[in-house]
Design an enzyme around this catalytic site. Structure first.
Site, PDB file in Angstrom:
ATOM      1  N   ALA A  78      -0.047   1.740  17.511  1.00 25.92           N
ATOM      2  CA  ALA A  78      -0.041   1.505  16.149  1.00 25.92           C
ATOM      3  C   ALA A  78      -0.797   2.657  15.659  1.00 25.92           C
ATOM      4  O   ALA A  78      -0.365   3.929  15.960  1.00 25.92           O
ATOM      5  CB  ALA A  78      -0.722   0.333  15.693  1.00 25.92           C
ATOM      6  N   SER A  79      -1.512   2.510  14.525  1.00 27.20           N
ATOM      7  CA  SER A  79      -1.962   3.573  13.653  1.00 27.20           C
ATOM      8  C   SER A  79      -2.988   4.547  14.297  1.00 27.20           C
ATOM      9  O   SER A  79      -3.370   5.496  13.820  1.00 27.20           O
ATOM     10  CB  SER A  79      -2.465   3.108  12.508  1.00 27.20           C
ATOM     11  N   VAL A  80      -3.249   4.350  15.703  1.00 25.53           N
ATOM     12  CA  VAL A  80      -4.114   5.327  16.448  1.00 25.53           C
ATOM     13  C   VAL A  80      -3.350   6.334  16.611  1.00 25.53           C
ATOM     14  O   VAL A  80      -3.636   7.640  16.701  1.00 25.53           O
ATOM     15  CB  VAL A  80      -4.639   4.741  17.624  1.00 25.53           C
ATOM     16  N   LYS A  82      -1.900   7.918  14.325  1.00 27.31           N
ATOM     17  CA  LYS A  82      -2.199   8.997  13.311  1.00 27.31           C
ATOM     18  C   LYS A  82      -3.289  10.075  13.763  1.00 27.31           C
ATOM     19  O   LYS A  82      -3.091  11.041  13.188  1.00 27.31           O
ATOM     20  CB  LYS A  82      -2.679   8.237  12.155  1.00 27.31           C
TER      21      LYS A  82
END
Length: 371
Positions: A78-80, A82
């Protein structure tokens, strides 16, 4: 209780949840956490001074197929994702190929080909750093366009639709979490390098970090990568984890990785001498500079020096946490099960990580590695 859930709870075994001395207390903590939150599978990894000192896999990679979780399995993070994308941007900055104050749109903007879709002139002042810090002016008040109301649009069409809408605030003056912003950063990497985002990241970020098995996720069970797990909600449903365009998230949330991959990235962007960094000291400082609890760090969620550096990510079917503690220990946890309890689950995951960190300190007083 569904038959699938009953089977899962009945089959958590010593094989799936190893409990080899002296790390029994760590295994007990993880096992109890998994049972409380009905997690199907989980990976835990700890690194110290650039060396992996604990690596564990618990539960199931695929309940239906009877496949136990392994440390080599990959999971959506997921947003890791980023943090990886932000690192890619800093690599380009270090090579002199862009600057953090470069404009994204406008006549001299990196993505000037989208100027025709823009109606709000404030888009012309958005900088690369604004996107990195979630200060670009984008809002999710009507729903995150990367998830809701996408209507089958590819990223180019989606972006042109969104750029026709006014910004929610003047760029650089406020902050609101934005997946669109990191989609733009992914596209900036492609524009500046002339290469596809994923392939450039593998060659210039992942490879130099010693990571060889990360890939961008697909959208359906048939798109699963060879080492990728199956995903679940806490009630045992898998179908709901395959209804969104995960691949379309690109650098905002589409990567799959193992827990050890997350630690390996942290080791090459931490400014320490134990492992050679892939970004310059100035870029490490820019990424980890802490202003206040209300300002996002670059790539990281928070870099409060008294608490350490954290990066989290979650959506249906997965939750991931990377935590670089002030003492140099780095912990990564990833699960293939999501909880409807949202922020409460995230807080409890951080509490678990804090306890594991403390237990590991006491267990490793007289040894280097706990296997």
């Amino acid at each position: 209780m569904t038959l699938l859930l009953s089977l899962y709870l009945a089959l958590i075994s010593p094989l799936a949840l190893p409990s080899t001395a002296p790390s029994d207390s760590i295994n007990i903590e993880v096992r109890d956490f998994m049972r409380k939150w009905k997690l199907r599978g989980m990976q835990v990894c700890a690194m110290k001074d650039g060396e992996i000192v604990l690596e564990r896999a618990y539960g199931w990679a695929d309940v239906e197929a009877g496949q136990h979780m392994d440390t080599d399995n990959t999971l959506r993070i997921a947003s890791v994702s980023k943090l990886f994308t932000a690192t890619g941007i800093m690599v380009l900055r270090d090579r002199g190929l862009l600057a953090l104050d470069d404009r994204v749109f406008g006549d001299d903007g990196i993505l000037c080909e989208y100027n025709g879709a823009i109606r709000d002139r404030r888009y012309g002042i958005i900088t690369v750093e604004d996107l990195l810090r979630h200060e670009g002016g984008f809002s999710q008040k009507g729903g995150d366009p990367m998830f809701s109301g996408r209507g089958g649009l590819d990223n180019d069409a989606l972006l042109r639709r969104e750029l026709a809408r006014p910004l929610a605030f003047y760029p650089g003056t406020s902050m609101e979490y934005s997946n669109i912003g990191f989609l733009l950063l992914s596209m900036i990497i492609e524009k500046v390098t002339g290469e596809e985002y994923g392939e450039w990241m593998k060659a210039n970020v992942l490879g130099p970090a010693g990571i060889s098995d990360m890939e961008l996720a697909g959208n359906s069970p048939s798109d699963r990568l060879p080492s990728e797990v199956r995903y679940y909600t806490d009630d045992g449903c898998s179908d709901r984890c395959y209804v969104r365009d995960i691949r379309g998230l690109s650098g905002a949330g589409a990567w799959t990785a193992s827990a050890s991959d997350l630690c390996r990235l942290a080791a090459v962007i931490d400014g320490k001498d134990s492992v050679a960094d892939i970004i310059r000291a100035e870029s490490v400082m820019d990424m980890t500079c802490w202003f206040d609890p209300y300002t996002f760090s670059i790539g990281w969620n928070d870099t409060d020096p008294s608490k350490g550096w954290t990066r989290t990510g979650s959506y249906a079917g997965t939750s991931a946490l990377l935590w670089y503690f002030p003492d140099g220990q780095c912990w990564a946890l990833i699960t293939n099960t999501s909880s409807w309890k949202g922020s409460r689950f995230a807080r409890n995951t951080k509490s678990l990580t804090r306890r594991l960190h403390q237990k590991f300190i006491s267990l490793s007083d007289n040894q280097t590695t706990i296997q």
